[in-house]
Design a protein around this motif. Sequence first.
Motif, short mmCIF file in Angstrom:
data_model
loop_
_atom_site.label_atom_id
_atom_site.label_comp_id
_atom_site.label_asym_id
_atom_site.label_seq_id
_atom_site.Cartn_x
_atom_site.Cartn_y
_atom_site.Cartn_z
N UNK A 279 14.83 -28.58 -7.72
CA UNK A 279 16.02 -27.73 -7.75
C UNK A 279 16.55 -27.47 -9.16
N UNK A 280 16.29 -28.39 -10.11
CA UNK A 280 16.75 -28.15 -11.48
C UNK A 280 15.97 -26.98 -12.09
N UNK A 281 14.66 -27.02 -11.93
CA UNK A 281 13.82 -25.94 -12.45
C UNK A 281 14.11 -24.64 -11.71
N UNK A 282 14.33 -24.77 -10.41
CA UNK A 282 14.65 -23.60 -9.58
C UNK A 282 15.92 -22.91 -10.09
N UNK A 283 16.96 -23.69 -10.33
CA UNK A 283 18.22 -23.11 -10.79
C UNK A 283 18.04 -22.40 -12.13
N UNK A 284 17.31 -23.08 -13.02
CA UNK A 284 17.04 -22.50 -14.34
C UNK A 284 16.26 -21.19 -14.19
N UNK A 285 15.23 -21.22 -13.32
CA UNK A 285 14.36 -20.04 -13.15
C UNK A 285 15.14 -18.85 -12.60
N UNK A 286 15.97 -19.11 -11.59
CA UNK A 286 16.73 -18.00 -10.99
C UNK A 286 17.58 -17.33 -12.07
N UNK A 287 18.28 -18.16 -12.84
CA UNK A 287 19.20 -17.57 -13.83
C UNK A 287 18.46 -16.88 -14.97
N UNK A 288 17.27 -17.38 -15.29
CA UNK A 288 16.49 -16.73 -16.34
C UNK A 288 15.88 -15.41 -15.87
N UNK A 289 15.59 -15.32 -14.57
CA UNK A 289 14.92 -14.12 -14.05
C UNK A 289 15.91 -13.03 -13.67
N UNK A 290 17.14 -13.40 -13.42
CA UNK A 290 18.15 -12.41 -13.02
C UNK A 290 18.28 -11.33 -14.09
N UNK A 291 18.31 -10.12 -13.63
CA UNK A 291 18.42 -9.00 -14.56
C UNK A 291 19.11 -7.83 -13.86
N UNK A 292 19.93 -7.12 -14.58
CA UNK A 292 20.54 -5.92 -13.99
C UNK A 292 20.78 -4.89 -15.09
N UNK A 293 20.27 -3.68 -14.85
CA UNK A 293 20.39 -2.61 -15.85
C UNK A 293 19.99 -3.07 -17.25
N UNK A 294 18.94 -3.85 -17.31
CA UNK A 294 18.40 -4.29 -18.60
C UNK A 294 19.14 -5.49 -19.19
N UNK A 295 20.21 -5.94 -18.53
CA UNK A 295 20.96 -7.08 -19.07
C UNK A 295 20.53 -8.37 -18.37
#
Length: 409
Positions: free
Chosen positions: A373-389
């Motif tokens: 879950x630690x890596x999962x949380x990090x991965x989700x937040x790193x992959x999140x993207x919206x309108x290039x941000x």
Amino acid sequence: MNRRQFLLGLSAIGASGLTIAGARYWPESGFTNPCFSHIPDELKQHPLMQKIWADIDAAQVWDTHAHIIGTGNSGSGVRYNPDMDSWSHPILKIQKDFYMNGGCITSDHEDETFIARMVDLSADMPAGYKTMLFAFDWTHNAQGEPEKAHSIFHIPNSYAASIAKQYPQYFEWVASIHPYRPNAIDTLESAKANGARAIKWLPSGMGIDPSSPKCDKFYQKLAELNLPIISHTGRESAVQGGDQSFGNPLHMRRALDAGVRVVLAHCASDGHDEDLDNHGKTIKSFELFTRIMDTTAYAKLAFGEISAITLINHAWVIKPLLQRPDWHARLLNGSDYPLPGIMPLISIKQLMRAGLLEESHLLFLQTLRDYNPLMFDFAVKRLIQFNGASFGRKVFETRAFFDNATTNT
Ligand SMILES: [Zn+2]
């Protein structure tokens, strides 16, 4: 390709039992954390894994928000409210069971299995990555006396410190001290001397009004020691009870005015609070967070913390945060572990539907979650993207913020 096929495609997972277990949790993640350990090599070498760590210096990555849970069976001094074991308090009981499962506590040795799991998860993270473990003080009344029967749980400072000392390669610790305690200042000084990186408050659950003059001496000492305070802002759902209005972000002005660095946990992303500047109108807590962040005088003191923003009831805040790149140098990442291990709390599909994650992320993230879950949380937040941000590396490389707390004095 469905999730089962994805797992079958991971050749390192030879045991069919794992794939069957994996299939059981399809389509989303079900209710139970399967508590697998040791991320398989195929996942470690997955292109998305390379992508999330590409420009990051893991030695600078400190997860700024993680909880210790347990029962005190090891003599740790951990206590949780007995109501949590009783079906006459069903919400508390269910919450406790979810916490236990999220933390993969599996035996009678609750304290030890929780820590062993944290150590396992940490060993799977890139070298240098550290988690900041929170102590958690008793609820106190207005006179500064502990009210143990009204406290939902208690994690002694000494216990958090001892885990960090035992595993210095994986953990730092954060003290929790109620400011009304008669010995608050002495306790603060000794926590600092003992390596605490910050102070954690949950104002509603602990009975702290951060705008009270009773906090002034504590703030003065925090500023002198250059220790930041990480304080919950917005509604608190995980720990029930208390005065929710104490989580109003505007109450933290008193600390900021005293020159204390304040980390507003979760960016006040859940709930509503009274707008104390405008005749008590009730508005989103996040709007009050925005006001604090946009106050010029607080530019070097007020920080936002993005733990729990991917939770179902917080996720709306992700887009507004991405749209404020001017804040990003003042955002700090945290996992709020064990919450990312509590399966129903985060929905990858919800984030996909919101256009924040891509379909190609789904299986990678869901599979990763079963292992770490630690890596999962990090991965989700790193992959999140919206309108290039997206959230840049500085949001995750938080070490300098807390290291500074120790070296500047
Ligand atoms: Zn938390």
